[in-house]
Design a protein around this motif. Structure first.
Motif, PDB file in Angstrom:
ATOM      1  N   GLU A 161      -8.072   2.002  -4.139  1.00 46.55           N
ATOM      2  CA  GLU A 161      -7.360   2.454  -2.949  1.00 46.55           C
ATOM      3  C   GLU A 161      -8.239   2.298  -1.705  1.00 46.55           C
ATOM      4  O   GLU A 161      -7.756   1.867  -0.646  1.00 46.55           O
ATOM      5  CB  GLU A 161      -6.944   3.915  -3.112  1.00 46.55           C
ATOM      6  N   THR A 162      -9.500   2.641  -1.842  1.00 47.79           N
ATOM      7  CA  THR A 162     -10.408   2.567  -0.696  1.00 47.79           C
ATOM      8  C   THR A 162     -10.542   1.138  -0.193  1.00 47.79           C
ATOM      9  O   THR A 162     -10.453   0.877   1.021  1.00 47.79           O
ATOM     10  CB  THR A 162     -11.792   3.121  -1.078  1.00 47.79           C
ATOM     11  N   PHE A 207      -7.478  -0.160   1.515  1.00 46.60           N
ATOM     12  CA  PHE A 207      -7.409   0.344   2.891  1.00 46.60           C
ATOM     13  C   PHE A 207      -8.355  -0.441   3.805  1.00 46.60           C
ATOM     14  O   PHE A 207      -8.012  -0.747   4.955  1.00 46.60           O
ATOM     15  CB  PHE A 207      -7.764   1.833   2.917  1.00 46.60           C
ATOM     16  N   ALA A 234       1.484   6.406  -6.970  1.00 43.92           N
ATOM     17  CA  ALA A 234       0.371   7.285  -7.327  1.00 43.92           C
ATOM     18  C   ALA A 234       0.814   8.751  -7.364  1.00 43.92           C
ATOM     19  O   ALA A 234       0.393   9.523  -8.234  1.00 43.92           O
ATOM     20  CB  ALA A 234      -0.768   7.101  -6.331  1.00 43.92           C
ATOM     21  N   GLU A 235       1.668   9.151  -6.436  1.00 44.43           N
ATOM     22  CA  GLU A 235       2.152  10.528  -6.429  1.00 44.43           C
ATOM     23  C   GLU A 235       2.983  10.816  -7.671  1.00 44.43           C
ATOM     24  O   GLU A 235       2.879  11.905  -8.264  1.00 44.43           O
ATOM     25  CB  GLU A 235       2.971  10.768  -5.156  1.00 44.43           C
ATOM     26  N   ARG A 272      -0.701  12.791  -6.644  1.00 44.98           N
ATOM     27  CA  ARG A 272      -1.201  12.734  -5.267  1.00 44.98           C
ATOM     28  C   ARG A 272      -0.955  11.341  -4.716  1.00 44.98           C
ATOM     29  O   ARG A 272      -0.962  10.357  -5.434  1.00 44.98           O
ATOM     30  CB  ARG A 272      -2.683  13.119  -5.186  1.00 44.98           C
ATOM     31  N   TYR A 273      -0.705  11.294  -3.398  1.00 47.56           N
ATOM     32  CA  TYR A 273      -0.431  10.016  -2.758  1.00 47.56           C
ATOM     33  C   TYR A 273      -1.692   9.183  -2.567  1.00 47.56           C
ATOM     34  O   TYR A 273      -1.650   7.962  -2.629  1.00 47.56           O
ATOM     35  CB  TYR A 273       0.229  10.244  -1.388  1.00 47.56           C
ATOM     36  N   TRP A 274      -2.793   9.851  -2.317  1.00 44.19           N
ATOM     37  CA  TRP A 274      -4.029   9.122  -2.006  1.00 44.19           C
ATOM     38  C   TRP A 274      -5.213   9.937  -2.493  1.00 44.19           C
ATOM     39  O   TRP A 274      -5.305  11.139  -2.210  1.00 44.19           O
ATOM     40  CB  TRP A 274      -4.140   8.890  -0.494  1.00 44.19           C
ATOM     41  N   TRP A 298      -8.600   8.289  -2.691  1.00 46.57           N
ATOM     42  CA  TRP A 298      -9.820   7.519  -2.416  1.00 46.57           C
ATOM     43  C   TRP A 298     -10.438   6.957  -3.694  1.00 46.57           C
ATOM     44  O   TRP A 298     -11.661   6.893  -3.830  1.00 46.57           O
ATOM     45  CB  TRP A 298     -10.835   8.355  -1.628  1.00 46.57           C
ATOM     46  N   ASP A 299      -9.577   6.589  -4.639  1.00 45.56           N
ATOM     47  CA  ASP A 299     -10.011   5.789  -5.778  1.00 45.56           C
ATOM     48  C   ASP A 299     -10.610   4.481  -5.242  1.00 45.56           C
ATOM     49  O   ASP A 299     -10.197   4.008  -4.173  1.00 45.56           O
ATOM     50  CB  ASP A 299      -8.794   5.496  -6.662  1.00 45.56           C
ATOM     51  N   ALA A 353       1.057   4.146  -2.911  1.00 45.89           N
ATOM     52  CA  ALA A 353       0.856   5.579  -2.689  1.00 45.89           C
ATOM     53  C   ALA A 353       1.991   6.397  -3.304  1.00 45.89           C
ATOM     54  O   ALA A 353       1.759   7.454  -3.919  1.00 45.89           O
ATOM     55  CB  ALA A 353       0.739   5.860  -1.200  1.00 45.89           C
ATOM     56  N   ILE A 399       0.835  -1.206   0.000  1.00 46.55           N
ATOM     57  CA  ILE A 399       0.000   0.000   0.000  1.00 46.55           C
ATOM     58  C   ILE A 399       0.869   1.256   0.000  1.00 46.55           C
ATOM     59  O   ILE A 399       0.599   2.231  -0.717  1.00 46.55           O
ATOM     60  CB  ILE A 399      -0.954  -0.012   1.206  1.00 46.55           C
TER      61      ILE A 399
END
Length: 330
Positions: A271-272, A275, A257-258, A263-265, A267-268, A254, A250
């Motif tokens: 990703e959600t 988590f 993704a950045e 961006r690091y996170w 809430w795609d 992140a 994870i």
């Protein structure tokens, strides 16, 4: 795809199919060991009270002490020979399976786990390797090989049919070294957690039978299972091994993704749910470490975690659209 890459892709598919057949043969062997091997010998099958009587001032008792650990079958017996043969077959299957993944990587000129087919292929191999690791540490689990290999075989069958994708170059968004790191850790951890889930289901069957013996197919199954505590401990150890890998996966995702999206996170959906999976397994390990949950409650949390993984892999990949839509399905 033509030339050497096309030939390598075909060879990979052939090795993949061969691995499924070899695993199926091993599963038959484990089922034979489970069916025809001697029933387990459990510590405590006899009540040995010699020390208690001596400590209470009673006369010494010469009753022999029962074995200290469960034994799946007597060494050298018919069931034991079948079990050992089946383990050897699984090792051969894992080698063929790993070769199919390596050849697929050569065909696509990249790490071969960029879509659902390739990811499920790797996760299936990890599940098999996790089973071999559990058997190495707890030989009494060996006779359950048929139960543990079945989900891996089904996963590979679906990968080779429903989720199959032709070998092709990576899409630009996936051309990053983070693919090798992030997805590898995710595949390894989730493949191992599949093995833990199977052990947990078997634990629940055994624990229910110990508490309330019954009749029927499940009762006969439970009678031949290893001790509930052994199954519970094996399932826990697999989670304890997998969770740190999933955590790092994870974190690496992140970071990727950045670099890719700025961006690091975000809430795609992927990703959600990743988590959510992390929270459930973190709760499982925390409850066992602090509250002493080692029974059915912890087992249900473990299964909830694997359900979350399954939902993330199937529903989120196929139904929900998002930045992580790389299922490879048309």
């Amino acid at each position: 795809m033509s030339g050497i890459n096309g030939s390598m892709a075909h060879l990979s598919d052939t090795l993949f199919t061969t691995a499924i057949a070899v695993y199926a043969l091993a599963a038959v062997g484990f089922t034979a060991e489970y069916s025809f091997g001697r029933r387990e010998l459990r510590a405590g099958s006899r009540t040995v009270r010699a020390r208690e009587l001596v400590g209470a001032g009673g006369p010494p008792v010469s009753e022999p002490v029962a074995p200290a650990a469960p034994v799946s079958s007597e060494r050298g017996s018919f069931g034991d020979r079948i079990g050992r043969f089946s383990v050897a077959v699984v090792v051969i299957g894992a080698i063929v399976h790993a070769a199919s993944i390596a050849v697929r990587g050569i065909a696509v000129d990249a790490v071969p786990w960029s879509n659902m087919y390739e990811f499920a292929n790797v996760a299936g191999l990890v599940g098999v390797i996790a089973f071999l690791g559990v058997v190495w540490k707890a030989p009494g689990i060996r006779r359950l090989g048929g139960f543990i290999l079945l989900p891996a075989i089904v996963l590979m069958f679906l990968a080779g049919t429903v989720w199959y994708s032709q070998a092709a170059p990576l899409v630009p968004a996936l051309r990053s070294y983070w693919l090798a790191i992030h997805v590898t850790l995710a595949a390894v951890s989730e493949g191992a957690l599949m093995t833990s889930a199977v052990l947990t289901v078997l634990y629940l069957i055994k624990a229910r039978h110990d508490k309330k013996p019954g009749t029927g197919t499940l009762a006969r199954l439970a009678e031949r299972l290893p001790a509930a505590t052994a199954l519970d401990k094996a399932a826990y150890r697999v989670v304890a091994f997998s969770f740190p890998l999933y955590t790092v996966a994870i974190i690496c995702g992140a970071i990727w993704a950045e670099a890719a999206w700025g961006r690091y996170w975000g809430w795609d959906p992927k990703e959600t749910w990743a988590f959510i999976v992390w929270v459930v397994y973190a709760g499982y390990l925390h409850a066992r470490a602090t509250a002493g949950w080692k029974g059915n409650k912890a087992a249900y949390v473990n299964l909830l975690g694997f359900f979350s993984i399954t939902f993330n892999f199937l529903v989120v990949n196929i139904v929900v659209s998002g930045l992580h839509s790389y299922a490879g399905l048309s």
